[in-house]
Design a protein around this motif. Structure first.
Motif, PDB file in Angstrom:
ATOM      1  N   ASP A  78      26.955  44.957  37.778  1.00  0.00           N
ATOM      2  CA  ASP A  78      27.375  43.545  38.686  1.00  0.00           C
ATOM      3  C   ASP A  78      27.300  42.322  38.230  1.00  0.00           C
ATOM      4  O   ASP A  78      28.054  41.432  38.338  1.00  0.00           O
ATOM      5  CB  ASP A  78      26.509  44.001  40.270  1.00  0.00           C
ATOM      6  CG  ASP A  78      27.127  44.995  41.030  1.00  0.00           C
ATOM      7  OD1 ASP A  78      28.150  45.616  40.655  1.00  0.00           O
ATOM      8  OD2 ASP A  78      26.227  45.448  41.908  1.00  0.00           O
ATOM      9  N   HIS A  81      29.955  41.829  35.275  1.00  0.00           N
ATOM     10  CA  HIS A  81      31.123  41.539  35.950  1.00  0.00           C
ATOM     11  C   HIS A  81      31.261  40.243  36.614  1.00  0.00           C
ATOM     12  O   HIS A  81      32.252  39.469  36.597  1.00  0.00           O
ATOM     13  CB  HIS A  81      31.312  42.703  37.141  1.00  0.00           C
ATOM     14  CG  HIS A  81      32.603  42.268  37.900  1.00  0.00           C
ATOM     15  ND1 HIS A  81      33.955  42.522  37.380  1.00  0.00           N
ATOM     16  CD2 HIS A  81      32.835  42.071  39.272  1.00  0.00           C
ATOM     17  CE1 HIS A  81      34.684  42.201  38.424  1.00  0.00           C
ATOM     18  NE2 HIS A  81      34.239  41.907  39.525  1.00  0.00           N
ATOM     19  N   TYR A  82      30.181  39.827  37.461  1.00  0.00           N
ATOM     20  CA  TYR A  82      29.992  38.377  37.909  1.00  0.00           C
ATOM     21  C   TYR A  82      30.299  37.581  37.007  1.00  0.00           C
ATOM     22  O   TYR A  82      30.862  36.259  36.941  1.00  0.00           O
ATOM     23  CB  TYR A  82      28.894  38.249  38.687  1.00  0.00           C
ATOM     24  CG  TYR A  82      28.872  36.912  39.097  1.00  0.00           C
ATOM     25  CD1 TYR A  82      29.334  36.494  40.365  1.00  0.00           C
ATOM     26  CD2 TYR A  82      27.795  36.005  38.843  1.00  0.00           C
ATOM     27  CE1 TYR A  82      29.306  35.199  41.105  1.00  0.00           C
ATOM     28  CE2 TYR A  82      27.776  34.737  39.203  1.00  0.00           C
ATOM     29  CZ  TYR A  82      28.339  34.442  40.628  1.00  0.00           C
ATOM     30  OH  TYR A  82      28.358  33.113  41.071  1.00  0.00           O
ATOM     31  N   ASP A  83      29.348  37.623  35.738  1.00  0.00           N
ATOM     32  CA  ASP A  83      29.685  36.699  34.683  1.00  0.00           C
ATOM     33  C   ASP A  83      30.884  36.462  34.086  1.00  0.00           C
ATOM     34  O   ASP A  83      31.568  35.377  33.738  1.00  0.00           O
ATOM     35  CB  ASP A  83      28.653  37.071  33.556  1.00  0.00           C
ATOM     36  CG  ASP A  83      27.193  36.678  33.876  1.00  0.00           C
ATOM     37  OD1 ASP A  83      26.715  35.742  34.866  1.00  0.00           O
ATOM     38  OD2 ASP A  83      26.381  37.015  33.369  1.00  0.00           O
ATOM     39  N   GLN A  86      33.140  34.724  36.690  1.00  0.00           N
ATOM     40  CA  GLN A  86      32.910  33.345  36.866  1.00  0.00           C
ATOM     41  C   GLN A  86      33.541  32.605  35.539  1.00  0.00           C
ATOM     42  O   GLN A  86      33.968  31.354  35.675  1.00  0.00           O
ATOM     43  CB  GLN A  86      31.336  33.185  36.783  1.00  0.00           C
ATOM     44  CG  GLN A  86      30.925  33.614  38.137  1.00  0.00           C
ATOM     45  CD  GLN A  86      31.313  32.692  39.371  1.00  0.00           C
ATOM     46  OE1 GLN A  86      31.716  31.406  39.280  1.00  0.00           O
ATOM     47  NE2 GLN A  86      31.699  33.317  40.585  1.00  0.00           N
TER      48      GLN A  86
END
Length: 90
Positions: A78, A81-83, A86
């Motif tokens: 997660d 994926h978030y990095d 962004q």
């Protein structure tokens, strides 16, 4: 991008304890505390509603503790994926 290690002290403490103590905590300590929690809530309230909720919360805590390795991998996915999302949006 700054790299941050969360709970670095707890991670090193857990590694320093070794596998036997960690297994004892996760296989005996957490289930005993969950059972104690349910008994105390049941004894203090003497009502079925709060006791059922205490059982559910204890089961969630016990289940999360039992599947810590899976959760660790999922959290890493997660965060990665978030990095990625962004950076792609900027």
């Amino acid at each position: 991008m700054h790299t941050m290690v969360l709970a670095a002290g707890w991670i090193s403490t857990g590694r320093g304890l070794g596998g036997d103590i960690r297994d004892l905590i996760f296989n005996v300590g957490i289930p005993v505390l969950c059972g104690l929690f349910v008994l105390v809530v049941g004894w203090k309230t003497r009502a079925p509603g709060p006791t059922i909720v205490a059982c559910i919360l204890a089961a969630v805590v016990w289940g999360l503790a039992a599947h810590m390795d899976t959760l660790k991998d999922k959290a890493t996915e997660d965060i990665t994926h978030y990095d990625t999302v962004q950076r792609g949006d900027r």
